[in-house]
Design a protein around this motif. Sequence first.
Motif, mmCIF file in Angstrom:
data_model
loop_
_atom_site.group_PDB
_atom_site.id
_atom_site.type_symbol
_atom_site.label_atom_id
_atom_site.label_comp_id
_atom_site.label_asym_id
_atom_site.label_seq_id
_atom_site.Cartn_x
_atom_site.Cartn_y
_atom_site.Cartn_z
ATOM 1 N N PRO A 285 0.819 -1.228 0.000
ATOM 2 C CA PRO A 285 0.000 0.000 0.000
ATOM 3 C C PRO A 285 0.845 1.267 0.000
ATOM 4 C CG PRO A 285 -0.892 -1.615 1.535
ATOM 5 C CD PRO A 285 0.414 -2.156 1.069
ATOM 6 N N ASP A 286 1.958 1.262 0.719
ATOM 7 C CA ASP A 286 2.821 2.446 0.727
ATOM 8 C C ASP A 286 3.396 2.712 -0.661
ATOM 9 O OD1 ASP A 286 2.353 2.727 3.413
ATOM 10 O OD2 ASP A 286 4.182 1.655 4.027
ATOM 11 N N ALA A 287 3.750 1.636 -1.367
ATOM 12 C CA ALA A 287 4.280 1.807 -2.719
ATOM 13 C C ALA A 287 3.212 2.366 -3.651
ATOM 14 C CB ALA A 287 4.810 0.473 -3.242
ATOM 15 N N MET A 288 1.976 1.889 -3.499
ATOM 16 C CA MET A 288 0.893 2.406 -4.334
ATOM 17 C C MET A 288 0.631 3.884 -4.038
ATOM 18 S SD MET A 288 0.155 -0.074 -6.286
ATOM 19 C CE MET A 288 -1.169 0.838 -7.065
ATOM 20 N N ASP A 289 0.711 4.257 -2.773
ATOM 21 C CA ASP A 289 0.522 5.665 -2.418
ATOM 22 C C ASP A 289 1.619 6.533 -3.031
ATOM 23 O OD1 ASP A 289 -1.710 4.985 -0.991
ATOM 24 O OD2 ASP A 289 -0.681 4.906 0.954
ATOM 25 N N ALA A 290 2.854 6.021 -3.014
ATOM 26 C CA ALA A 290 3.960 6.775 -3.604
ATOM 27 C C ALA A 290 3.745 6.962 -5.101
ATOM 28 C CB ALA A 290 5.284 6.052 -3.342
ATOM 29 N N TYR A 291 3.232 5.926 -5.760
ATOM 30 C CA TYR A 291 2.960 6.045 -7.193
ATOM 31 C C TYR A 291 1.824 7.036 -7.446
ATOM 32 C CZ TYR A 291 1.824 4.837 -11.987
ATOM 33 O OH TYR A 291 1.575 4.903 -13.332
ATOM 34 N N HIS A 292 0.791 6.991 -6.620
ATOM 35 C CA HIS A 292 -0.321 7.930 -6.755
ATOM 36 C C HIS A 292 0.173 9.373 -6.662
ATOM 37 C CE1 HIS A 292 -4.099 5.781 -7.130
ATOM 38 N NE2 HIS A 292 -3.665 4.863 -6.277
ATOM 39 N N ARG A 293 0.998 9.640 -5.673
ATOM 40 C CA ARG A 293 1.488 11.003 -5.489
ATOM 41 C C ARG A 293 2.322 11.451 -6.688
ATOM 42 N NH1 ARG A 293 2.362 8.892 -0.241
ATOM 43 N NH2 ARG A 293 4.567 8.552 -0.752
ATOM 44 N N ARG A 294 3.145 10.535 -7.208
ATOM 45 C CA ARG A 294 3.982 10.896 -8.364
ATOM 46 C C ARG A 294 3.141 11.087 -9.612
ATOM 47 N NH1 ARG A 294 6.470 12.716 -11.694
ATOM 48 N NH2 ARG A 294 8.675 12.450 -12.267
ATOM 49 N N ALA A 295 2.119 10.260 -9.804
ATOM 50 C CA ALA A 295 1.274 10.364 -10.991
ATOM 51 C C ALA A 295 0.444 11.641 -10.979
ATOM 52 C CB ALA A 295 0.369 9.137 -11.091
ATOM 53 N N ASP B 81 13.494 12.032 -12.833
ATOM 54 C CA ASP B 81 13.897 10.969 -11.912
ATOM 55 C C ASP B 81 12.704 10.495 -11.090
ATOM 56 O OD1 ASP B 81 16.475 11.175 -12.796
ATOM 57 O OD2 ASP B 81 17.077 12.587 -11.221
ATOM 58 N N VAL B 82 12.616 9.190 -10.932
ATOM 59 C CA VAL B 82 11.596 8.591 -10.077
ATOM 60 C C VAL B 82 12.269 7.550 -9.194
ATOM 61 C CG1 VAL B 82 9.713 8.972 -11.717
ATOM 62 C CG2 VAL B 82 11.006 6.845 -11.806
ATOM 63 N N SER B 83 11.630 7.197 -8.118
ATOM 64 C CA SER B 83 12.195 6.218 -7.194
ATOM 65 C C SER B 83 12.016 4.805 -7.724
ATOM 66 C CB SER B 83 11.520 6.344 -5.824
ATOM 67 O OG SER B 83 10.139 6.020 -5.929
ATOM 68 N N ASN B 84 12.786 3.883 -7.171
ATOM 69 C CA ASN B 84 12.657 2.475 -7.553
ATOM 70 C C ASN B 84 11.276 1.936 -7.209
ATOM 71 O OD1 ASN B 84 15.306 2.351 -8.467
ATOM 72 N ND2 ASN B 84 16.097 1.860 -6.437
ATOM 73 N N THR B 85 10.684 2.464 -6.153
ATOM 74 C CA THR B 85 9.345 2.020 -5.761
ATOM 75 C C THR B 85 8.332 2.344 -6.846
ATOM 76 O OG1 THR B 85 9.889 2.343 -3.429
ATOM 77 C CG2 THR B 85 7.556 2.238 -4.007
ATOM 78 N N VAL B 86 8.420 3.543 -7.398
ATOM 79 C CA VAL B 86 7.496 3.944 -8.466
ATOM 80 C C VAL B 86 7.704 3.068 -9.699
ATOM 81 C CG1 VAL B 86 6.870 5.829 -10.022
ATOM 82 C CG2 VAL B 86 7.310 6.297 -7.612
ATOM 83 N N ILE B 87 8.953 2.749 -10.015
ATOM 84 C CA ILE B 87 9.232 1.900 -11.184
ATOM 85 C C ILE B 87 8.662 0.503 -10.979
ATOM 86 C CG2 ILE B 87 11.078 0.813 -12.510
ATOM 87 C CD1 ILE B 87 12.745 3.285 -12.106
ATOM 88 N N ASP B 88 8.776 -0.035 -9.765
ATOM 89 C CA ASP B 88 8.225 -1.367 -9.490
ATOM 90 C C ASP B 88 6.707 -1.374 -9.636
ATOM 91 O OD1 ASP B 88 10.740 -2.323 -9.002
ATOM 92 O OD2 ASP B 88 10.630 -2.046 -6.827
#
Length: 499
Positions: free
Chosen positions: A366-376, A402-409
């Motif tokens: 869930p934390d990774a999904m939240d990080a992607y949401h914020r970046r998107a 640049d994006v984090s590895n979490t966003v790429i995953d």
Amino acid sequence: MLRESDIDSLNTHLASISQENQRHNENLQDLLNQFKNLLEDYSSLKSDYEEVKEGREKYKRQARGQDRNPFVLVLVDGDGYLFKEHFLKAGSEGGINAARELSDSIRELMHSTMGMQADQCRIMVRVYANILGLSKVLARAGMVGHEARSLSPFTSAFTRAQDLFDFVDAAEKKEGSDFKIREMFRLFVDLNQCRHIYFAGCHDSGFGSLFTPYRGRGDKITLIKSASFHREFEDLGLPIRELPSVFMSTPLATTKPTAPAQTINTKVVTAVNGTKPICKHFQKGICKFGHGCNKQHVMPNQQLTRPADHPESPSPKQLWSGSPIVGRSQEFLFSTLPPHSLKSEDFIPINKDGDRLDTYCPHPSPDAMDAYHRRAKERKVCNSFHLSGQCGDMSCQYDHGDVSNTVIDVLRYILLQHPCSRAGACRSLKCYMGHVCQKPNCKAVKSWQCRFNQRAHTIDLNVAQWVSPSDHSDGDDDNHSSISVESFESQSPNTAFFN
């Protein structure tokens, strides 16, 4: 006057003297020939003696030269033996520290295996690896940067740290490192100056045949154990040691999920009506006749029963109402699909039927999904650029920042939930769409809406071979576009995200 008898006697005596003189001359000539042959044999023996003497002196000089520069050789397959994480993350400084730690560890092994000779030997290290591919894998693990050949500062510092240490780029060929390691081993194993070889490549069973002629030669060869050690090397009778302070002790892979194990049976059940064949197109989800098909529509794992008092064929509705169809569990997907590795960066896994498989990609946290949401929300990222490192669209409207590895995953996971148009026939290395359904417990039935067709849920997930990618890149247009989480979540709740 002489009498006739005297004359005859004189003639006889003269003939006798003449014969004796002839024999004397023959004996003398024979003696001279023997003496001549004796001189020739003596000269030949003297020449041979001089050659042997010169050879012995040359051998003594070589032996004295070899005794002056003894060394031990350390051969490392860098694609399989990864240095400790803190070395890799430290860049150039980490390369220097890794070289020092390796030197100290090998020196300790030398004292235990060679005794007093260890102090007289120098240490030669050869590490062979595909630096470009290894940089990509380590970048995704967050150990190095995302730039091309980001591992180069580490390898350069490692080479500079010691006189006889070399970290060699074996290029991007499939067997580049293996070929060089084999030839280096063959070159030094019988050399007298090379007193011992420490081999760090036991993750690859292909090296097993290389050591067969040296079975039991513990005085010459020592095997180094690491994260992935093949059992075949234990039967060679060679000493096995570990360097826990130098190499990683666990494979660089995703943590194993804890979902309960389930077994899936992909065998198609026998039709109820023995005279009516099963529709293969229906199982693939592409039957165009629907209810009017003259073949039975039976799903895999479906057990159909028919009461004895109802001999008529079941209706399509009855066919779907058999015993529950069990989807593939997360444990099954993890243990069967190939993990993301260095090999998957250059080759494509296929099963025995020639269908393309995907590497295992678990659901993000869930934390990774939240990080992607914020970046998107800031700006949608470019799939092609962040997954392959390049974007061919000069007018691309998506973000290349640049994006984090979490966003790429998370981005990789989302793309895998969208089926590739070529499905199992796709051979493009730049295609990041899905070719099999990786949703745990997903059932390929009408009530369980899924983007993937029936075949993507039932194909064999065991890797039969790794093939080279094709030059064309089908589905690149889809890869280049940015797929948002909103479009992904627009599916049925059953097919969106699994916690």
